[in-house]
Write a protein that holds these residues in place. Sequence first.
Motif, PDB file in Angstrom:
ATOM      1  N   SER A   1      88.622 -88.398 -66.081  1.00  0.00           N
ATOM      2  CA  SER A   1      87.296 -88.266 -65.042  1.00  0.00           C
ATOM      3  C   SER A   1      87.408 -87.149 -64.384  1.00  0.00           C
ATOM      4  CB  SER A   1      87.376 -89.804 -64.220  1.00  0.00           C
ATOM      5  OG  SER A   1      88.149 -89.459 -63.026  1.00  0.00           O
ATOM      6  N   LEU A   2      86.195 -86.748 -63.564  1.00  0.00           N
ATOM      7  CA  LEU A   2      86.250 -85.736 -62.869  1.00  0.00           C
ATOM      8  C   LEU A   2      87.235 -85.757 -61.827  1.00  0.00           C
ATOM      9  CD1 LEU A   2      85.080 -82.947 -61.634  1.00  0.00           C
ATOM     10  CD2 LEU A   2      83.134 -84.498 -60.849  1.00  0.00           C
ATOM     11  N   GLU A   3      87.309 -87.057 -61.236  1.00  0.00           N
ATOM     12  CA  GLU A   3      88.256 -87.438 -60.106  1.00  0.00           C
ATOM     13  C   GLU A   3      89.787 -86.985 -60.289  1.00  0.00           C
ATOM     14  OE1 GLU A   3      88.950 -91.208 -57.283  1.00  0.00           O
ATOM     15  OE2 GLU A   3      89.623 -91.514 -59.382  1.00  0.00           O
ATOM     16  N   ASP A   4      90.249 -87.371 -61.569  1.00  0.00           N
ATOM     17  CA  ASP A   4      91.493 -86.984 -61.914  1.00  0.00           C
ATOM     18  C   ASP A   4      91.820 -85.381 -62.057  1.00  0.00           C
ATOM     19  OD1 ASP A   4      92.507 -89.680 -62.788  1.00  0.00           O
ATOM     20  OD2 ASP A   4      91.266 -89.416 -64.344  1.00  0.00           O
ATOM     21  N   HIS A   5      90.607 -84.780 -62.404  1.00  0.00           N
ATOM     22  CA  HIS A   5      91.083 -83.148 -62.553  1.00  0.00           C
ATOM     23  C   HIS A   5      90.768 -82.618 -61.143  1.00  0.00           C
ATOM     24  CE1 HIS A   5      91.018 -82.456 -66.915  1.00  0.00           C
ATOM     25  NE2 HIS A   5      90.601 -83.735 -67.010  1.00  0.00           N
ATOM     26  N   LEU A   6      90.109 -83.283 -60.256  1.00  0.00           N
ATOM     27  CA  LEU A   6      89.890 -82.659 -58.927  1.00  0.00           C
ATOM     28  C   LEU A   6      91.174 -82.790 -57.858  1.00  0.00           C
ATOM     29  CD1 LEU A   6      86.322 -83.166 -58.028  1.00  0.00           C
ATOM     30  CD2 LEU A   6      87.290 -81.034 -58.457  1.00  0.00           C
ATOM     31  N   PHE A   7      91.806 -84.006 -57.889  1.00  0.00           N
ATOM     32  CA  PHE A   7      92.798 -84.651 -57.239  1.00  0.00           C
ATOM     33  C   PHE A   7      94.064 -84.840 -57.652  1.00  0.00           C
ATOM     34  CE2 PHE A   7      88.235 -86.378 -55.832  1.00  0.00           C
ATOM     35  CZ  PHE A   7      88.131 -85.191 -54.954  1.00  0.00           C
ATOM     36  N   ASN A   8      94.186 -84.818 -59.042  1.00  0.00           N
ATOM     37  CA  ASN A   8      95.667 -85.034 -59.605  1.00  0.00           C
ATOM     38  C   ASN A   8      96.372 -83.891 -59.798  1.00  0.00           C
ATOM     39  OD1 ASN A   8      97.746 -85.600 -61.323  1.00  0.00           O
ATOM     40  ND2 ASN A   8      96.804 -87.231 -62.379  1.00  0.00           N
ATOM     41  N   ARG A   9      97.354 -83.600 -59.014  1.00  0.00           N
ATOM     42  CA  ARG A   9      98.089 -82.376 -58.832  1.00  0.00           C
ATOM     43  C   ARG A   9      98.820 -82.127 -60.210  1.00  0.00           C
ATOM     44  NH1 ARG A   9      95.578 -79.163 -54.963  1.00  0.00           N
ATOM     45  NH2 ARG A   9      94.767 -80.545 -53.384  1.00  0.00           N
ATOM     46  N   ALA A  10      98.843 -83.306 -61.077  1.00  0.00           N
ATOM     47  CA  ALA A  10      99.584 -82.855 -62.344  1.00  0.00           C
ATOM     48  C   ALA A  10      99.002 -82.223 -63.377  1.00  0.00           C
ATOM     49  CB  ALA A  10     100.106 -84.465 -62.627  1.00  0.00           C
ATOM     50  N   LEU A  11      97.479 -82.378 -63.166  1.00  0.00           N
ATOM     51  CA  LEU A  11      96.697 -81.658 -64.084  1.00  0.00           C
ATOM     52  C   LEU A  11      96.371 -80.169 -63.697  1.00  0.00           C
ATOM     53  CD1 LEU A  11      94.118 -84.568 -64.786  1.00  0.00           C
ATOM     54  CD2 LEU A  11      96.046 -83.969 -66.067  1.00  0.00           C
ATOM     55  N   SER A  12      95.943 -79.380 -64.406  1.00  0.00           N
ATOM     56  CA  SER A  12      95.674 -78.092 -64.275  1.00  0.00           C
ATOM     57  C   SER A  12      94.440 -77.914 -63.305  1.00  0.00           C
ATOM     58  CB  SER A  12      95.584 -77.022 -65.320  1.00  0.00           C
ATOM     59  OG  SER A  12      94.494 -77.716 -66.152  1.00  0.00           O
ATOM     60  N   THR A  13      94.305 -76.905 -62.719  1.00  0.00           N
ATOM     61  CA  THR A  13      93.133 -76.726 -61.771  1.00  0.00           C
ATOM     62  C   THR A  13      91.865 -76.484 -62.515  1.00  0.00           C
ATOM     63  OG1 THR A  13      94.511 -75.655 -60.018  1.00  0.00           O
ATOM     64  CG2 THR A  13      92.168 -75.400 -59.903  1.00  0.00           C
ATOM     65  N   LEU A  14      90.905 -77.390 -62.136  1.00  0.00           N
ATOM     66  CA  LEU A  14      89.545 -77.114 -62.977  1.00  0.00           C
ATOM     67  C   LEU A  14      88.882 -76.012 -62.420  1.00  0.00           C
ATOM     68  CD1 LEU A  14      87.929 -79.032 -64.997  1.00  0.00           C
ATOM     69  CD2 LEU A  14      86.706 -79.929 -62.665  1.00  0.00           C
ATOM     70  N   PRO A  15      88.483 -74.872 -63.528  1.00  0.00           N
ATOM     71  CA  PRO A  15      87.920 -73.682 -62.910  1.00  0.00           C
ATOM     72  C   PRO A  15      86.569 -73.780 -62.219  1.00  0.00           C
ATOM     73  CG  PRO A  15      88.641 -73.618 -65.243  1.00  0.00           C
ATOM     74  CD  PRO A  15      88.783 -75.114 -64.633  1.00  0.00           C
ATOM     75  N   TRP A  16      86.095 -72.848 -61.610  1.00  0.00           N
ATOM     76  CA  TRP A  16      84.633 -72.839 -60.717  1.00  0.00           C
ATOM     77  C   TRP A  16      83.674 -73.133 -61.828  1.00  0.00           C
ATOM     78  CZ3 TRP A  16      82.321 -73.764 -56.580  1.00  0.00           C
ATOM     79  CH2 TRP A  16      81.129 -73.252 -56.404  1.00  0.00           C
ATOM     80  N   LYS A  17      83.566 -72.334 -62.736  1.00  0.00           N
ATOM     81  CA  LYS A  17      82.367 -72.417 -63.626  1.00  0.00           C
ATOM     82  C   LYS A  17      82.306 -73.992 -64.278  1.00  0.00           C
ATOM     83  CE  LYS A  17      80.031 -70.643 -67.621  1.00  0.00           C
ATOM     84  NZ  LYS A  17      79.968 -69.694 -68.713  1.00  0.00           N
ATOM     85  N   LYS A  18      83.586 -74.499 -64.644  1.00  0.00           N
ATOM     86  CA  LYS A  18      83.482 -75.804 -65.288  1.00  0.00           C
ATOM     87  C   LYS A  18      82.965 -76.829 -64.375  1.00  0.00           C
ATOM     88  CE  LYS A  18      84.585 -76.395 -68.869  1.00  0.00           C
ATOM     89  NZ  LYS A  18      83.293 -76.761 -70.006  1.00  0.00           N
ATOM     90  N   ARG A  19      83.389 -76.773 -63.025  1.00  0.00           N
ATOM     91  CA  ARG A  19      82.963 -77.671 -62.048  1.00  0.00           C
ATOM     92  C   ARG A  19      81.596 -77.442 -62.156  1.00  0.00           C
ATOM     93  NH1 ARG A  19      87.629 -77.471 -57.082  1.00  0.00           N
ATOM     94  NH2 ARG A  19      89.170 -76.982 -58.257  1.00  0.00           N
ATOM     95  N   LEU A  20      81.031 -76.573 -61.990  1.00  0.00           N
ATOM     96  CA  LEU A  20      79.555 -76.679 -61.914  1.00  0.00           C
ATOM     97  C   LEU A  20      78.746 -77.132 -63.154  1.00  0.00           C
ATOM     98  CD1 LEU A  20      78.504 -73.045 -60.378  1.00  0.00           C
ATOM     99  CD2 LEU A  20      78.955 -75.367 -59.195  1.00  0.00           C
ATOM    100  N   GLU A  21      79.490 -76.545 -64.433  1.00  0.00           N
ATOM    101  CA  GLU A  21      78.950 -77.196 -65.512  1.00  0.00           C
ATOM    102  C   GLU A  21      79.137 -78.854 -65.652  1.00  0.00           C
ATOM    103  OE1 GLU A  21      79.865 -73.385 -68.512  1.00  0.00           O
ATOM    104  OE2 GLU A  21      81.291 -75.090 -68.402  1.00  0.00           O
ATOM    105  N   ILE A  22      80.101 -79.317 -65.101  1.00  0.00           N
ATOM    106  CA  ILE A  22      80.305 -80.747 -64.977  1.00  0.00           C
ATOM    107  C   ILE A  22      79.280 -81.269 -64.142  1.00  0.00           C
ATOM    108  CG2 ILE A  22      81.674 -82.697 -64.351  1.00  0.00           C
ATOM    109  CD1 ILE A  22      84.051 -80.963 -65.428  1.00  0.00           C
ATOM    110  N   MET A  23      79.010 -80.558 -63.020  1.00  0.00           N
ATOM    111  CA  MET A  23      77.930 -81.373 -62.068  1.00  0.00           C
ATOM    112  C   MET A  23      76.662 -81.111 -62.758  1.00  0.00           C
ATOM    113  SD  MET A  23      79.447 -82.786 -59.726  1.00  0.00           S
ATOM    114  CE  MET A  23      78.334 -83.184 -58.456  1.00  0.00           C
ATOM    115  N   LEU A  24      76.386 -80.221 -63.425  1.00  0.00           N
ATOM    116  CA  LEU A  24      75.201 -80.036 -63.960  1.00  0.00           C
ATOM    117  C   LEU A  24      74.535 -81.240 -65.014  1.00  0.00           C
ATOM    118  CD1 LEU A  24      72.511 -78.428 -64.891  1.00  0.00           C
ATOM    119  CD2 LEU A  24      73.679 -76.824 -66.266  1.00  0.00           C
ATOM    120  N   GLY A  25      75.871 -81.326 -65.919  1.00  0.00           N
ATOM    121  CA  GLY A  25      75.583 -82.488 -66.807  1.00  0.00           C
ATOM    122  C   GLY A  25      75.528 -83.750 -66.144  1.00  0.00           C
TER     123      GLY A  25
END
Length: 394
Positions: free
Chosen positions: A165-189
Amino acid sequence: MKCFYIFKDKSKSNRVAKSAPEPRDKSKLENSSGLSRATRSVPSPRSIPELYKEKEHNLRVFSFQELKESTNGFNRLLKLGEGGFGSVYKGTIRPAIGQEGGRISVAIKKLNRHGLQGHKEWLAEVQFLGVVNHPNLVKLLGYCSEDDERGIQRLLVYEYMPNKSLEDHLFNRALSTLPWKKRLEIMLGAAQGLAYLHEGLEVQVIYRDFKASNVLLDANLKPKLSDFGLAREGPTGDNTHVSTAVVGTYGYAAPEYVETGHLKVQSDIWSYGVVLYEILTGRRTVERNRPTVEQKLLDWVKKFPANSNKFSMIIDPRLRNQYSFSAARKVAKLADCCLKKNPEERPTMNQVVESLKEAIQESEDGSTSNSTPVTSASRSVERRSRQVGIRKYL
């Protein structure tokens, strides 16, 4: 300045029984869920149960034994998550009759057999997801509904979303940082999915549980809204709202809904604004391990307005300045519009979609000079965050 036009200042142009795919007791889907509508003397849009009847044949009906085998007896090693409804497992199923190919991966949600509320949510999900069809909504493949001497068995079978989930990628430090543009694309979808629910169907649908954990990501990080157990039909005719018990997740529910129980599509827009600030800051809406003044996200960000010189201090330090500063300002302004106290002043989701498209375009066009100029402030926030984390364990 109206919130709806915050992006217009750019300088450039531009079960045992299987006879039908529904529980054996037909009334369960129409009455127990509370989704059916009273008969009206004037014409009105068809209800979700009425629309569901036309599409129910698209859902597969699975036996409990089939789903048990597909998850290796609901093996805990295959558990993907757990919530108030029950547990979700990864499984594999055979293709539907007439379809070619090998077994496919699915997510199987198993109802807690002792939860009455879970049963109502199961009914709602079958109906709503049996009707909707959009690339940014998770696809329901089928369900299981069986009653026996052991009790009820209610399960849902969805397409499998491998990137959590988006939650995992934003707050789980074990996962790589979600890039800026990808964050916007996810929120757009996600916004496009909500816009479809609000305006793209014969009946208006209020999602009622928008949050980062309900935005699932496929193999290409494409977002899809999941968990429709709390969804409701919107108001019709001269009605301005739907009156309902207040449910949802603390920190995401719109204040007017919490205070009155009056549910509108604008309630979804408030929740969306909360998540916009989560993707900007990399912080959850509530974090009890932070200093008191920083625990509630919406209270904290008010101290760093988008037009102020201090604004860059709220940006997620994990982005390390790899983002468009001007686009970030405008996304914050969009979030503020979604969080207007008066629901009628909030933008529609279609307006949000257009604004985010422009933010993405601006991020693509931005040069190095478009990045945040306040690097020392960002580093200060990152240091303070680390110190808070250290104090937590002292």
